[in-house]
Design a protein around this motif. Structure first.
Motif, mmCIF file in Angstrom:
data_model
loop_
_atom_site.group_PDB
_atom_site.id
_atom_site.type_symbol
_atom_site.label_atom_id
_atom_site.label_comp_id
_atom_site.label_asym_id
_atom_site.label_seq_id
_atom_site.Cartn_x
_atom_site.Cartn_y
_atom_site.Cartn_z
ATOM 1 N N ILE A 154 32.878 39.202 -54.615
ATOM 2 C CA ILE A 154 32.273 38.120 -55.392
ATOM 3 C C ILE A 154 31.221 37.427 -54.537
ATOM 4 O O ILE A 154 31.471 37.093 -53.368
ATOM 5 C CB ILE A 154 33.343 37.103 -55.838
ATOM 6 C CG1 ILE A 154 34.388 37.801 -56.719
ATOM 7 C CG2 ILE A 154 32.711 35.929 -56.576
ATOM 8 C CD1 ILE A 154 35.643 36.965 -56.953
ATOM 9 N N GLY A 155 30.033 37.212 -55.098
ATOM 10 C CA GLY A 155 28.966 36.509 -54.403
ATOM 11 C C GLY A 155 28.651 35.189 -55.083
ATOM 12 O O GLY A 155 29.362 34.741 -55.989
ATOM 13 N N ARG A 156 27.568 34.552 -54.652
ATOM 14 C CA ARG A 156 27.161 33.296 -55.289
ATOM 15 C C ARG A 156 26.836 33.590 -56.756
ATOM 16 O O ARG A 156 26.212 34.604 -57.091
ATOM 17 C CB ARG A 156 25.962 32.692 -54.567
ATOM 18 C CG ARG A 156 24.743 33.585 -54.508
ATOM 19 C CD ARG A 156 23.613 32.954 -53.716
ATOM 20 N NE ARG A 156 22.394 33.751 -53.832
ATOM 21 C CZ ARG A 156 21.246 33.444 -53.259
ATOM 22 N NH1 ARG A 156 21.158 32.340 -52.523
ATOM 23 N NH2 ARG A 156 20.185 34.199 -53.413
ATOM 24 N N ASP A 157 27.265 32.691 -57.622
ATOM 25 C CA ASP A 157 27.246 33.012 -59.054
ATOM 26 C C ASP A 157 25.919 32.691 -59.725
ATOM 27 O O ASP A 157 25.696 33.100 -60.857
ATOM 28 C CB ASP A 157 28.382 32.277 -59.775
ATOM 29 C CG ASP A 157 28.776 32.955 -61.070
ATOM 30 O OD1 ASP A 157 28.917 34.191 -61.081
ATOM 31 O OD2 ASP A 157 28.927 32.253 -62.088
ATOM 32 N N TRP A 158 25.040 31.961 -59.032
ATOM 33 C CA TRP A 158 23.782 31.568 -59.662
ATOM 34 C C TRP A 158 22.629 32.508 -59.296
ATOM 35 O O TRP A 158 21.489 32.256 -59.641
ATOM 36 C CB TRP A 158 23.408 30.136 -59.281
ATOM 37 C CG TRP A 158 23.170 29.952 -57.807
ATOM 38 C CD1 TRP A 158 21.989 30.121 -57.127
ATOM 39 C CD2 TRP A 158 24.125 29.569 -56.815
ATOM 40 N NE1 TRP A 158 22.152 29.865 -55.794
ATOM 41 C CE2 TRP A 158 23.456 29.523 -55.569
ATOM 42 C CE3 TRP A 158 25.488 29.256 -56.871
ATOM 43 C CZ2 TRP A 158 24.114 29.181 -54.391
ATOM 44 C CZ3 TRP A 158 26.140 28.924 -55.691
ATOM 45 C CH2 TRP A 158 25.451 28.884 -54.478
ATOM 46 N N ASP A 159 22.926 33.593 -58.614
ATOM 47 C CA ASP A 159 21.878 34.519 -58.202
ATOM 48 C C ASP A 159 21.182 35.100 -59.423
ATOM 49 O O ASP A 159 21.827 35.633 -60.328
ATOM 50 C CB ASP A 159 22.492 35.642 -57.361
ATOM 51 C CG ASP A 159 21.454 36.397 -56.550
ATOM 52 O OD1 ASP A 159 20.538 36.963 -57.169
ATOM 53 O OD2 ASP A 159 21.566 36.413 -55.317
ATOM 54 N N SER A 160 19.856 35.010 -59.460
ATOM 55 C CA SER A 160 19.096 35.477 -60.621
ATOM 56 C C SER A 160 18.889 36.987 -60.621
ATOM 57 O O SER A 160 18.560 37.574 -61.657
ATOM 58 C CB SER A 160 17.725 34.779 -60.672
ATOM 59 O OG SER A 160 16.980 35.052 -59.493
ATOM 60 N N THR A 161 19.097 37.634 -59.467
ATOM 61 C CA THR A 161 18.879 39.078 -59.364
ATOM 62 C C THR A 161 20.178 39.865 -59.453
ATOM 63 O O THR A 161 20.285 40.854 -60.175
ATOM 64 C CB THR A 161 18.166 39.426 -58.047
ATOM 65 O OG1 THR A 161 16.948 38.694 -57.970
ATOM 66 C CG2 THR A 161 17.868 40.920 -57.955
ATOM 67 N N TRP A 162 21.176 39.420 -58.708
ATOM 68 C CA TRP A 162 22.447 40.139 -58.641
ATOM 69 C C TRP A 162 23.544 39.297 -59.270
ATOM 70 O O TRP A 162 23.799 38.172 -58.851
ATOM 71 C CB TRP A 162 22.786 40.474 -57.195
ATOM 72 C CG TRP A 162 21.692 41.223 -56.512
ATOM 73 C CD1 TRP A 162 20.858 40.764 -55.530
ATOM 74 C CD2 TRP A 162 21.285 42.566 -56.780
ATOM 75 N NE1 TRP A 162 19.966 41.722 -55.162
ATOM 76 C CE2 TRP A 162 20.198 42.855 -55.912
ATOM 77 C CE3 TRP A 162 21.723 43.565 -57.656
ATOM 78 C CZ2 TRP A 162 19.564 44.083 -55.902
ATOM 79 C CZ3 TRP A 162 21.083 44.786 -57.640
ATOM 80 C CH2 TRP A 162 20.029 45.040 -56.771
#
Length: 369
Positions: A154-162
């Protein structure tokens, strides 16, 4: 008998309800110590509440020095008084367990696909962590003895690319909200520990703040299924092979089963990092080691299976294990170059500058099939 069985193990953790195995002289120092032929390898237990609640710079500096000293010696600490509520941690473990109990066909719809994203479900056998950077060698290791674990990244949830690969709410109620809150709690702790490192290196306390504020981290939920003896007897088989981590720091939350082992950088012997209730295991990653010109150690570690339990006359099995790792990274746009006070006439710069994103993506690209 294995080499580990011949070691004299002594623990002193200074925590309520945790049994101590060390003499009073060792307990007074608050160390979890493993002695090997007269040379001690120690993972200290550090009370971070003294830093978080410090009233003066001197009080902060005292804890900062403890952390930096430990990272210089072994690269690992147990962090007590870290400020993440026990119920928050229990909730994350509960939702993680619920996730891995979902049917394989449901989890597989969330499959990890791209090292640039590093998000999604990773089935047992897909990853093979190692220090090698050779894709062919890693592929051979994976085919011969893959890591016996599954994970959810799980990564940052606001990423516009991924985008994160979230299960449907009906399949995993409360999972997304729990993990987003946990991610934020871990990031905030990461900021504080990096501030302590800055102080320990005689830098401004906020030196790292703008180099880690984009939250380019990786929250990894891990499930190690029970393993039969026959599976473990494969040459090189492990739950997770020996490796160092890629980023700045790793925050590791363990269950009571254990299995994490840390390599003594002086003797190359692996020692158990036994779970200590209430603490988080924190270790230095490769990029922080590069930042510090290897003054701080990015130490090899692995996960091995706990003792087998007999289930028949001819077969034994290990218990399952859960853990949660929060891999803290600098901003992917950040250039990692030797800190100004980590080189000089008697200490040459060991590494050229490297971009965070390029480094981490390059390591991930050869780790998975």
């Amino acid at each position: 008998m294995s080499a580990l069985c011949s070691l004299r193990i002594s623990f002193s953790v200074g925590l309520k309800g945790v049994r101590s195995y060390a003499p009073a002289s060792v307990r007074a120092r608050g160390l979890a110590t493993i002695a090997n032929e007269g040379q001690a390898f120690s993972i200290p237990v550090i009370n971070f509440s003294k830093f978080r609640n410090a009233a003066t710079p001197t009080e902060k500096r005292r804890t900062a020095d403890e952390i930096v000293t430990a990272f210089k010696r072994s690269g690992f600490i147990y962090l007590d008084g870290h400020g993440i509520d026990s119920e928050t941690i229990k909730g994350a473990f509960a939702k993680s367990a619920e996730f891995f109990e979902m049917p394989t066909e449901v989890k597989s719809t969330l499959a990890w696909e791209d090292p640039r994203s590093n998000r999604g479900y990773v089935a047992v056998g897909r990853e093979r962590v190692t220090q090698s950077a050779d894709a062919e060698e890693i592929a051979q290791l994976r085919a011969k003895a893959p890591d016996f674990k599954e994970s959810m990244e799980i990564g940052r949830d606001w990423d516009s690319t991924w985008k994160n690969q979230w299960p449907q709410e009906r399949d995993a109620p409360g999972f997304k909200r729990t993990m987003l809150d946990f991610y934020q709690s871990c990031h905030e702790l990461h900021v504080l520990v990096m501030r302590s490192i800055a102080i320990g290196f005689d830098l401004e306390e906020n030196f790292f703040d703008q180099k880690i504020d984009e939250q380019c981290h990786n929250l990894r939920l891990l499930n190690y299924p029970p393993v039969k003896r026959a599976q473990l007897q494969k040459d090189g088989q492990a739950r997770a092979g020996a490796h160092s981590d890629y980023g700045s720091l790793t925050l590791l939350f363990q269950d009571s089963v254990g299995g994490l082992e840390v390599q003594n950088p002086h003797t190359q012997v692996f020692h158990p990092a036994t779970p200590i209730p209430g603490t988080i295991v924190v270790n230095v990653g490769d990029l922080l080691a590069r930042w510090s010109n290897d003054i701080l150690r990015s130490t090899l570690h692995r996960v091995v299976a706990p003792p087998l339990k007999k289930i028949s006359e001819t077969e034994s099995i290990t218990p399952g294990r859960q853990s949660i790792a929060f891999f803290c990274n600098p901003n992917f746009s950040a250039e990692i170059a030797c800190l100004p006070n980590c080189h000089g006439a008697d200490r040459a710069v060991k590494y050229p500058p490297v971009n965070t994103g390029e480094y981490i993506v390059g390591r991930l690209a050869v780790t998975y099939n």
